[in-house]
Design an enzyme around this catalytic site. Structure first.
Site, PDB file in Angstrom:
ATOM      1  N   PRO A   2      -8.884  -5.959 -11.100  1.00  0.00           N
ATOM      2  CA  PRO A   2      -8.397  -5.205  -9.937  1.00  0.00           C
ATOM      3  C   PRO A   2      -8.530  -6.007  -8.645  1.00  0.00           C
ATOM      4  CG  PRO A   2     -10.446  -4.263 -10.801  1.00  0.00           C
ATOM      5  CD  PRO A   2     -10.019  -5.325 -11.749  1.00  0.00           C
ATOM      6  N   GLU A   3      -7.457  -6.064  -7.893  1.00  0.00           N
ATOM      7  CA  GLU A   3      -7.492  -6.722  -6.597  1.00  0.00           C
ATOM      8  C   GLU A   3      -7.355  -5.658  -5.508  1.00  0.00           C
ATOM      9  OE1 GLU A   3      -5.656 -10.417  -5.936  1.00  0.00           O
ATOM     10  OE2 GLU A   3      -5.631 -11.025  -8.034  1.00  0.00           O
TER      11      GLU A   3
END
Ligand code: ZN
Length: 273
Positions: A2-3
């Site tokens: 996840p960014e």
């Protein structure tokens, strides 16, 4: 992994289910993830009302009157809102019962984190994990002038400077490659060699690409609710990322893959100088 956009989409997805709701309990199914869970978390949160939600870099912040719950999704974590009573699965490590629903953190690789920052310890922005973070790329402080000024002494490659997170936060591996492509900057260029004009292109590219990713992720918001919902991560049509050897979408030259700081970088040697 996840960014920033995934974390922001997560925040937007869970916010309406949390804000103004009473926490009735917490369930911890192991000692901790990357760090130990606060052992007395149930006592800290039960009977308290969630006020607002926020985000700093890739940290999700759930604010209460007496402090802030800090959640990080690590390498593989995701959060869902489920009806109360849905049995937990193997990798479901943390539940917070809110109203008649449950916020559930699932994290197979266990690099995530759940931490508590009490109000008496001061502003949450000064938490050990948050205070060294760079500016938020979607807020006003972030600009070409900021990038230019902060990189005058930085001789390392611009891609690695972006990933370091101390100048601008949340531009992870995928979005760094994509932003440098859109700005037509070779990822190996030493950051201090890049002039203001090229930083104008880069700042704009970062803002546009992150905003587009958040917007696209918004269409997956329904997945935050329901037993079978997967994480809110989303695949986009990347220009460079994970496209080694494939033709550049602009010039047809093969996309090149190199390793910088143990991370893969993808770029077009023809378009990015
Ligand atoms: Zn190209």
């Amino acid at each position: 992994m996840p960014e920033l956009p995934e974390v922001e989409v997560t925040r937007r997805g869970v916010a309406p289910h949390l804000e103004g709701q009473l926490v009735t309990g917490v369930e911890l199914r192991r000692e901790g993830l990357r760090w130990p869970f606060p052992a007395d978390l149930s006592k800290i949160l039960a009977g308290q009302t969630v006020r607002t939600t926020g985000r700093r870099g890739k940290y999700l912040l759930i604010h209460f009157d007496h402090g802030t719950l800090i959640i990080h999704l690590g390498m593989s974590g995701h959060i869902r809102i489920l009806p109360a009573g849905v049995p937990s699965q193997k990798h479901d490590h943390f539940d917070m019962a809110v109203g008649n629903q449950v916020l559930r953190l699932t994290d197979p690789r266990r690099f995530g984190a759940v931490l508590w920052h009490a109000k008496e310890e001061g502003a949450v922005e000064n938490h050990l994990l948050l205070r060294a973070l760079g500016v938020e790329p979607l807020e006003d402080l972030f600009s070409a002038a900021w990038l230019y000024k902060q990189t005058r002494g930085r001789t390392s490659a611009i891609k690695q400077v972006l990933l370091a997170g101390d100048i601008v936060v949340g531009v992870g591996n995928i979005y760094a490659s994509e932003s440098l492509f859109q700005a037509r900057i070779n990822p190996k260029t030493p950051a201090h060699r890049i002039g203001l004009q090229r930083y104008e292109r880069l700042a704009q590219a970062i803002r546009e690409i992150l905003a587009a990713a958040i917007e696209q992720g918004g269409s997956t918001l329904k997945d935050f609710i329901g037993v079978n919902g997967q994480s809110g991560y989303f695949q986009q049509n990347y220009f460079t990322y994970a496209r080694a050897g494939q033709p550049c979408r602009i010039c047809n030259a093969p996309i090149k893959q190199i390793v910088q700081g143990q991370r893969s970088t993808f770029y077009c040697p023809n378009c990015q100088k």
